[in-house]
Design a protein around this motif. Structure first.
Motif, short mmCIF file in Angstrom:
data_model
loop_
_atom_site.label_atom_id
_atom_site.label_comp_id
_atom_site.label_asym_id
_atom_site.label_seq_id
_atom_site.Cartn_x
_atom_site.Cartn_y
_atom_site.Cartn_z
N THR A 289 0.85 -0.96 0.05
CA THR A 289 0.15 -0.54 0.14
C THR A 289 0.65 1.28 -0.25
O THR A 289 2.37 1.24 -0.02
CB THR A 289 -0.81 0.17 1.08
N ILE A 290 0.09 2.57 -0.66
CA ILE A 290 1.00 3.70 0.14
C ILE A 290 1.10 4.12 0.81
O ILE A 290 0.03 4.46 1.65
CB ILE A 290 0.60 4.52 -1.16
N ALA A 291 2.19 4.96 1.97
CA ALA A 291 2.08 5.36 3.07
C ALA A 291 1.85 6.06 3.14
O ALA A 291 0.83 6.93 3.62
CB ALA A 291 3.55 4.63 4.37
N TRP A 292 2.10 7.48 2.00
CA TRP A 292 1.93 8.71 2.21
C TRP A 292 2.88 9.29 0.56
O TRP A 292 3.96 9.26 0.22
CB TRP A 292 2.53 9.32 3.27
N GLY A 293 2.48 10.02 0.18
CA GLY A 293 3.30 10.98 -1.22
C GLY A 293 3.19 12.29 0.13
O GLY A 293 2.47 12.98 0.75
N LEU A 294 4.16 12.77 0.16
CA LEU A 294 5.53 14.00 0.81
C LEU A 294 6.86 14.54 0.15
O LEU A 294 7.20 13.26 -0.37
CB LEU A 294 5.87 13.18 1.82
N ASN A 295 6.88 15.68 -0.37
CA ASN A 295 7.68 16.71 -0.35
C ASN A 295 8.35 16.09 -1.72
O ASN A 295 9.70 15.45 -2.18
CB ASN A 295 8.48 16.17 0.22
N GLY A 296 7.22 15.55 -3.24
CA GLY A 296 7.61 15.31 -4.50
C GLY A 296 8.40 13.40 -4.13
O GLY A 296 8.38 12.76 -4.91
N GLU A 297 7.44 12.57 -3.39
CA GLU A 297 8.12 11.46 -3.02
C GLU A 297 7.31 10.08 -2.10
O GLU A 297 5.98 11.14 -1.66
CB GLU A 297 9.46 10.74 -2.00
N VAL A 298 6.86 9.16 -2.94
CA VAL A 298 6.12 8.60 -2.07
C VAL A 298 6.69 7.49 -1.30
O VAL A 298 7.70 6.45 -2.09
CB VAL A 298 5.11 7.46 -3.97
N ARG A 299 5.95 7.11 0.04
CA ARG A 299 6.82 6.03 0.42
C ARG A 299 5.75 4.92 0.76
O ARG A 299 4.10 5.39 0.53
CB ARG A 299 7.17 6.48 2.15
N TYR A 300 6.10 3.34 0.61
CA TYR A 300 5.10 2.13 1.05
C TYR A 300 5.56 1.44 2.04
O TYR A 300 6.20 1.52 2.62
CB TYR A 300 5.70 1.39 -0.59
N ALA A 301 4.41 0.97 2.13
CA ALA A 301 4.03 -0.28 3.05
C ALA A 301 3.71 -1.33 3.33
O ALA A 301 3.11 -1.18 1.93
CB ALA A 301 3.33 0.75 4.38
N LEU A 302 4.08 -2.01 4.05
CA LEU A 302 3.56 -3.91 4.16
C LEU A 302 2.11 -3.81 4.78
O LEU A 302 2.66 -3.42 6.36
CB LEU A 302 4.26 -4.74 3.96
N GLU A 303 1.46 -4.10 4.42
CA GLU A 303 0.19 -4.49 5.48
C GLU A 303 -0.57 -5.53 5.78
O GLU A 303 -0.39 -6.29 4.82
CB GLU A 303 -0.97 -2.94 5.39
N GLY A 304 -1.39 -5.46 7.13
CA GLY A 304 -1.93 -6.69 7.84
C GLY A 304 -2.78 -6.24 8.10
O GLY A 304 -2.68 -5.25 9.21
N SER A 305 -4.64 -6.16 7.97
CA SER A 305 -5.50 -6.20 8.37
C SER A 305 -6.27 -6.89 8.99
O SER A 305 -6.55 -8.35 8.58
CB SER A 305 -5.99 -5.23 7.01
N VAL A 306 -7.01 -6.18 10.00
CA VAL A 306 -7.09 -7.83 11.04
C VAL A 306 -8.89 -6.76 10.83
O VAL A 306 -8.91 -5.97 11.54
CB VAL A 306 -6.92 -7.41 12.95
N PHE A 307 -10.16 -7.72 10.43
CA PHE A 307 -11.24 -6.70 10.93
C PHE A 307 -11.73 -5.86 12.12
O PHE A 307 -12.34 -5.28 12.19
CB PHE A 307 -12.27 -7.65 9.99
N VAL A 308 -11.52 -7.25 12.80
CA VAL A 308 -12.49 -6.86 14.70
C VAL A 308 -11.54 -7.04 15.47
O VAL A 308 -10.63 -8.18 15.49
CB VAL A 308 -13.91 -8.40 14.47
N SER A 309 -10.76 -6.43 16.03
CA SER A 309 -10.09 -5.89 17.42
C SER A 309 -10.60 -5.31 18.30
O SER A 309 -11.54 -6.26 19.21
CB SER A 309 -8.65 -5.30 16.27
N GLY A 310 -10.96 -4.42 18.48
CA GLY A 310 -11.37 -3.04 19.32
C GLY A 310 -12.09 -3.47 19.50
O GLY A 310 -13.22 -3.44 20.06
N ALA A 311 -13.20 -4.09 18.45
CA ALA A 311 -14.73 -4.49 18.22
C ALA A 311 -15.36 -5.37 19.22
O ALA A 311 -16.17 -5.73 19.94
CB ALA A 311 -15.11 -3.95 16.96
#
Length: 500
Positions: A289-311
């Motif tokens: 996934t894209i982490a953010w776009g800032l100062n003309g550059e893009v940083r990426y991330a690897l993400e794991g998504s848990v649908f129900v945690s605090g819920a």
């Protein structure tokens, strides 16, 4: 510098909040309001977009009122939001054509199964978007609205409808309908955005029959998008930053270096690790996934998504009535030495990474006559940890190395029992900052960087303060035993509901 403060609008899954920050990253004012959760059918989740907007505007005004702030006191507004949640509205009237379909909603799982059966489609789309084909993302939600809301497809073809994730909807309303934009981080969660070219993908749009005229302009996460309508706060305020909630939390945690990770314990649980300018393709059910776009550059991330945690804790409170508040669970968990063999698998809306099973359903296993409400509360907290352990293992295997630093945030990270158990189960230290509301802080930082309120990322890094470090206290044998029980429980929850 024009303003004294930065305003962060934090539009979450269960509530809208506004937090006003000063230059040290300290919270000066906070206002929050919960809103309705709508469940039309099993596995379906909706919100009223007008309620999202009205609640967010209300808390913004309230946060300013509490410190007697004028619009001139606010240097800029940053927005962070529940991601993937999909809103389609009429360009001329500003009225939604259907309720917001929430990221948790599984109504398009059957259609996603059809797409996955088309030869080569899943691999091609994953290469472009970094995502798996799943009902989680915005793309098939848009398609569903166009197919089911009366007259929607005809209007969309004529260019009369607009789509947006929640930050787009808020910016559109804040600017009086003048600005229709998203940021790269949110765009990358739609399953319509090519994260290599930073463009909406025409082939995917054509396959899903979604007119490109509906889509917002994608921009970097830090930059002035527009100005609020004067009548909202008394004078225009620049809207200067936006990021999806999990990417904003990564930024707010100052995880600027490759290998640094954060885990947010919110309604869901989300772990992101910074991969720098590399797009890392996962073999273990994680998302690029894209982490953010800032100062003309893009940083990426690897993400794991848990649908129900605090819920899960909300479920104990609202549906089971076992607790009066989330804070009670820590003391309850400490009343017992373990869960007496009980496991909760909170697959209320299926399971996310690394399982990606929309047909999994929640289960409590290992019950014996001696299990009481304290054991259940402890099992609920432990389920949040076990799901995170699955993500840590997947990330480690994908990167071929361990995580450099494991930071935590989100409301549930105030729970010392939870974080100690997390350290025990991953076998490495867990770092909790003084400010655990890093989602809104990240949005504030992105907005403040655009206006010069903060000079650079070093300025932000100096604001990060450690509250407590939790070191592991359990050995590998105990860790393996507990995780083995968790995985046996998960296997029994998989594929429970096989709707087509």
């Amino acid at each position: 510098m024009a303003g004294k403060y930065i305003m962060a609008l934090d539009q979450g899954t269960t509530s809208s909040r506004c937090i006003i920050y000063d230059r040290t990253g300290q919270q000066i004012s906070v206002a929050q309001k919960e809103f309705r959760q709508i469940y039309p059918k099993a596995g379906w989740v909706e919100h009223d977009p007008m309620e999202i907007w009205s609640s967010q505007l209300e808390v913004a005004r309230e946060a300013m009122r509490r410190i007697f702030a004028s619009p001139q006191d606010i240097d800029a507004i940053g927005i962070t939001n529940q991601r993937e949640t999909t809103i389609v509205w009429d360009r001329s009237t500003g009225r939604p054509v259907y309720n917001a379909i929430v990221w948790q909603c599984r109504r398009t799982a059957g259609f996603c199964d059809e797409l996955k059966r088309e030869e080569g489609l899943a691999g091609a789309w994953r290469q472009k978007t970094g995502l798996l084909i799943d009902a989680y993302f915005s793309a098939t939600k848009i398609r569903w609205i166009l197919d089911h809301a009366e007259g929607a497809r005809e209007k969309a073809v004529k260019g009369e409808l607009l789509f947006g994730t929640v930050e787009t909807w808020l910016i559109w309303n804040l600017t009086g309908g003048k600005v229709h934009v998203t940021d790269y981080s949110n765009a990358s969660r739609t399953m319509l955005f090519n994260i290599h070219t930073l463009q909406w993908d025409e082939e995917i749009l054509q396959r899903l029959d979604i007119p490109s005229s509906m889509l917002p302009e994608a921009r970097p996460s830090s930059g002035i998008y527009g100005y609020t309508s004067p009548e909202l706060f008394g004078a225009p305020i620049p809207i200067a930053g936006a990021a999806g909630d999990q990417q904003a939390a990564l930024f707010g945690q100052a995880c600027f270096e490759e290998g640094q990770a954060k885990n947010t314990y919110g309604t869901g649980g989300f772990m992101l690790v910074n991969t720098g300018n590399r797009i890392v393709s996962s073999d273990h059910g994680l998302l690029a996934t894209i982490a953010w776009g800032l100062n003309g550059e893009v940083r990426y991330a690897l993400e794991g998504s848990v649908f129900v945690s605090g819920a899960t804790i909300q479920w104990l409170r609202d549906e089971l009535g076992l607790i009066g508040s989330a804070a009670e669970t820590e003391a309850m968990a400490r009343q017992v030495p373990d869960t007496a063999g009980a496991y909760i698998v909170p697959a209320f809306t299926g399971l996310g990474a690394p399982y990606w099973d929309p047909y999994a359903r929640g289960a409590i296993l290992g019950l014996t006559r001696g299990v009481n409400r304290n054991h259940i509360a402890r099992a609920a907290l432990e389920s949040m940890v076990y799901q995170t352990c699955d993500l840590v293992q997947a990330i480690t295997e994908d990167l071929g190395c361990g995580i450099n630093m494991f930071k935590v945030d989100g409301g549930a990270s105030a729970n010392d029992f939870l974080l100690q158990f997390q350290a025990d189960m991953i076998g490495q230290p867990v770092y909790r900052p003084v400010c655990i509301e890093t989602t809104s802080l990240g949005a504030a930082y992105l907005a403040g960087l655009a206006t010069g309120y903060w000079r650079d990322q070093e300025d932000i890094l100096s604001n990060w303060q450690l509250d407590r470090r939790f070191d592991p206290q359990e050995g590998q044998e105990k860790r393996d035993q507990l995780l083995d029980g968790w995985h046996r429980a998960v296997r029994r929850a998989l594929q429970w509901s096989e709707e087509s």
